[in-house]
Motif scaffolding. Structure first.
Motif, PDB file in Angstrom:
ATOM      1  N   MET A 261       0.839  -1.218   0.000  1.00 62.31           N
ATOM      2  CA  MET A 261       0.000   0.000   0.000  1.00 62.31           C
ATOM      3  C   MET A 261       0.868   1.260   0.000  1.00 62.31           C
ATOM      4  SD  MET A 261      -2.985  -0.928  -0.391  1.00 62.31           S
ATOM      5  CE  MET A 261      -3.175  -2.676  -0.726  1.00 62.31           C
ATOM      6  N   MET A 262       1.983   1.206   0.720  1.00 65.49           N
ATOM      7  CA  MET A 262       2.890   2.377   0.734  1.00 65.49           C
ATOM      8  C   MET A 262       3.485   2.612  -0.652  1.00 65.49           C
ATOM      9  SD  MET A 262       4.604   1.731   4.482  1.00 65.49           S
ATOM     10  CE  MET A 262       6.045   2.758   4.238  1.00 65.49           C
ATOM     11  N   THR A 263       3.804   1.542  -1.352  1.00 67.01           N
ATOM     12  CA  THR A 263       4.322   1.673  -2.726  1.00 67.01           C
ATOM     13  C   THR A 263       3.249   2.256  -3.637  1.00 67.01           C
ATOM     14  OG1 THR A 263       5.753  -0.238  -2.378  1.00 67.01           O
ATOM     15  CG2 THR A 263       5.360   0.400  -4.665  1.00 67.01           C
ATOM     16  N   LEU A 264       2.007   1.786  -3.470  1.00 68.95           N
ATOM     17  CA  LEU A 264       0.911   2.276  -4.314  1.00 68.95           C
ATOM     18  C   LEU A 264       0.578   3.738  -4.018  1.00 68.95           C
ATOM     19  CD1 LEU A 264      -1.356  -0.910  -4.267  1.00 68.95           C
ATOM     20  CD2 LEU A 264      -0.149   0.022  -6.246  1.00 68.95           C
ATOM     21  N   LEU A 265       0.869   4.193  -2.798  1.00 70.30           N
ATOM     22  CA  LEU A 265       0.680   5.612  -2.462  1.00 70.30           C
ATOM     23  C   LEU A 265       1.609   6.514  -3.276  1.00 70.30           C
ATOM     24  CD1 LEU A 265       0.306   5.662   1.442  1.00 70.30           C
ATOM     25  CD2 LEU A 265      -1.389   6.478  -0.209  1.00 70.30           C
ATOM     26  N   THR A 266       2.710   5.916  -3.764  1.00 65.59           N
ATOM     27  CA  THR A 266       3.673   6.700  -4.561  1.00 65.59           C
ATOM     28  C   THR A 266       3.473   6.487  -6.066  1.00 65.59           C
ATOM     29  OG1 THR A 266       5.352   4.957  -4.620  1.00 65.59           O
ATOM     30  CG2 THR A 266       5.393   6.434  -2.721  1.00 65.59           C
ATOM     31  N   ILE A 272      -4.863   5.662  -8.337  1.00 63.88           N
ATOM     32  CA  ILE A 272      -4.289   4.548  -7.575  1.00 63.88           C
ATOM     33  C   ILE A 272      -3.865   5.038  -6.194  1.00 63.88           C
ATOM     34  CG2 ILE A 272      -2.283   2.995  -7.441  1.00 63.88           C
ATOM     35  CD1 ILE A 272      -2.689   2.409 -10.411  1.00 63.88           C
ATOM     36  N   GLN A 273      -3.273   6.204  -6.121  1.00 66.51           N
ATOM     37  CA  GLN A 273      -2.865   6.778  -4.822  1.00 66.51           C
ATOM     38  C   GLN A 273      -4.068   6.888  -3.872  1.00 66.51           C
ATOM     39  OE1 GLN A 273      -1.003  10.582  -5.336  1.00 66.51           O
ATOM     40  NE2 GLN A 273       0.567   9.807  -6.730  1.00 66.51           N
ATOM     41  N   LEU A 274      -5.172   7.423  -4.406  1.00 68.20           N
ATOM     42  CA  LEU A 274      -6.368   7.636  -3.575  1.00 68.20           C
ATOM     43  C   LEU A 274      -6.980   6.306  -3.117  1.00 68.20           C
ATOM     44  CD1 LEU A 274      -7.935  10.571  -5.604  1.00 68.20           C
ATOM     45  CD2 LEU A 274      -7.064  10.719  -3.270  1.00 68.20           C
ATOM     46  N   SER A 275      -7.025   5.320  -4.026  1.00 66.84           N
ATOM     47  CA  SER A 275      -7.558   3.998  -3.654  1.00 66.84           C
ATOM     48  C   SER A 275      -6.665   3.339  -2.607  1.00 66.84           C
ATOM     49  CB  SER A 275      -7.664   3.092  -4.878  1.00 66.84           C
ATOM     50  OG  SER A 275      -8.616   3.593  -5.778  1.00 66.84           O
ATOM     51  N   LEU A 304       5.936   9.685   4.474  1.00 67.78           N
ATOM     52  CA  LEU A 304       4.489   9.424   4.461  1.00 67.78           C
ATOM     53  C   LEU A 304       3.684  10.695   4.728  1.00 67.78           C
ATOM     54  CD1 LEU A 304       4.373   6.010   6.367  1.00 67.78           C
ATOM     55  CD2 LEU A 304       3.611   6.394   4.012  1.00 67.78           C
ATOM     56  N   VAL A 305       4.122  11.483   5.708  1.00 65.90           N
ATOM     57  CA  VAL A 305       3.413  12.733   6.038  1.00 65.90           C
ATOM     58  C   VAL A 305       3.446  13.672   4.840  1.00 65.90           C
ATOM     59  CG1 VAL A 305       3.470  14.806   7.493  1.00 65.90           C
ATOM     60  CG2 VAL A 305       3.725  12.530   8.541  1.00 65.90           C
ATOM     61  N   ASP A 306       4.604  13.748   4.217  1.00 65.82           N
ATOM     62  CA  ASP A 306       4.775  14.605   3.040  1.00 65.82           C
ATOM     63  C   ASP A 306       3.848  14.153   1.897  1.00 65.82           C
ATOM     64  OD1 ASP A 306       6.082  16.809   1.838  1.00 65.82           O
ATOM     65  OD2 ASP A 306       7.251  15.424   0.609  1.00 65.82           O
ATOM     66  N   LEU A 307       3.843  12.842   1.681  1.00 68.49           N
ATOM     67  CA  LEU A 307       2.999  12.262   0.630  1.00 68.49           C
ATOM     68  C   LEU A 307       1.527  12.566   0.883  1.00 68.49           C
ATOM     69  CD1 LEU A 307       4.040   8.564  -0.212  1.00 68.49           C
ATOM     70  CD2 LEU A 307       3.173  10.255  -1.820  1.00 68.49           C
ATOM     71  N   LEU A 308       1.105  12.334   2.116  1.00 69.50           N
ATOM     72  CA  LEU A 308      -0.312  12.506   2.448  1.00 69.50           C
ATOM     73  C   LEU A 308      -0.736  13.971   2.382  1.00 69.50           C
ATOM     74  CD1 LEU A 308      -0.649   9.973   5.409  1.00 69.50           C
ATOM     75  CD2 LEU A 308      -1.475   9.695   3.074  1.00 69.50           C
TER      76      LEU A 308
END
Length: 338
Positions: A261-266, A272-275, A304-308
């Protein structure tokens, strides 16, 4: 001088079933040594399927005679015509297949004395379902078989059999076939299998948890964008269903799936990020996070914080709720201590 032509008598259901059986048997390999013989046999099948379609659904002017429909359904089962129909699918022409798909839905739904005769027939000949699944490998008839399978999956006993059969694992291959139409159709069938009967799916996932999610991880990490997106959406659809809450609780304890899931967030795709976020948030919100899950989240806290913080669904009614959830998840990550 006038001529009187006697109108041909309509065939009885028994005669229709017999004609279908004989014309399908005429497609036998011994008979088709000559091309002309095969063409004639295929024409007969097409004609007989058209007659069956009219008997089952009417001719556009008059409604079908339900007593005749019941007799035809019983006869097709009694004479094993359904087995012949499925096994001869690879030989049938386009028109015959089109009529068959139309008839198949009616045959399965029709009740005789409160019983789904054709469904019961398939229950007694479950190898027919395996045959239909394997036919995804034949792109000429894959879409016909897919439609017929989805009609079968509407019935719990048939869906349960496919899920637990040895052929089910083939779907993990079929959803990535190079022919886009066939891969999409296979995914539709795969989705129905995992979403139509919640209790059956729960029992299946409980019994085959490791094997299933090992294979599913490959779909989520596929190089194919469509596969990643569809399988991630489907995972949300069945994992977040109430009957599968125990499966979800087990899933979010596993650090390997958190990493997916962390990989898919990127991912380069915002969709895909939102899902991925909707499943990732459950890992983070879990009050009983295992130590290795906490470690991974703590180790990647800043990223993660930056990504979110940069993740946004765009404008819409759900935007506000998403922002609230995101803020909550960011706070949860920030306060993790290991």
């Amino acid at each position: 001088m006038s001529f009187f032509f006697k109108a041909s008598r309509p065939k009885t259901p028994q005669e229709v079933a017999k004609a279908i059986k004989e014309s399908l048997m005429a497609l036998d390999t011994k008979t088709v040594a000559e091309v002309k013989a095969l063409e004639k046999a295929l024409e007969e099948v097409e004609k007989n399927f058209a007659t069956m379609r009219t008997m089952l659904s009417g001719d556009g002017e008059s409604e079908p005679n339900l007593e005749q429909v019941s007799q035809l359904v019983e006869e097709l089962c009694k004479e094993d015509v359904l087995t012949l129909i499925i096994h001869k699918l690879p030989t049938l022409g386009w028109e015959a297949r089109k009529d068959l798909v139309h008839c198949w839905t009616i045959l399965l739904k029709h009740k005789v004395d409160d019983k789904h005769c054709c469904v019961e027939y398939v229950e007694q000949h479950l190898e027919l379902l395996d045959f239909l699944v394997v036919c995804y490998d034949n792109k000429e008839i894959a879409l016909t078989c897919g439609t017929m399978l989805r009609e079968c999956i509407k019935f719990q006993t048939l869906a349960k059999y496919i899920l637990e059969s040895a052929t089910f694992v083939l779907f993990f291959k079929f959803v990535e076939l190079p022919t886009f139409d066939v891969a999409s159709d296979a995914f539709s069938t795969f989705k129905d299998l995992l979403t139509k009967h919640a209790n059956v799916v729960y029992q299946f996932l409980t019994a085959h948890y490791d094997e299933f999610f090992d294979l599913y991880e490959k779909l989520l990490t596929s190089p194919n964008y469509v596969t990643r997106r569809q399988s991630l959406k489907l995972l949300s659809d069945f994992l977040l269903e109430a009957p599968n809450s125990q499966i979800m609780r087990r899933y979010i304890l596993e650090v390997r799936y958190l990493k997916v899931m962390m990989t898919l967030l990127t991912d380069s795709s915002k969709n895909i990020q939102l899902s991925a976020f909707h499943i990732f948030k459950v890992f983070v919100a879990n009050p009983n996070k295992p130590q290795d899950v906490k470690l991974i989240l703590a180790k990647n806290r800043e990223k993660l914080v930056d990504l979110l913080q940069n993740l946004s669904p765009g404008k819409g009614a759900e935007d506000e709720q998403f922002e609230e959830e995101k803020e909550f998840i960011i706070k949860e990550i920030e306060k993790i201590s290991v």
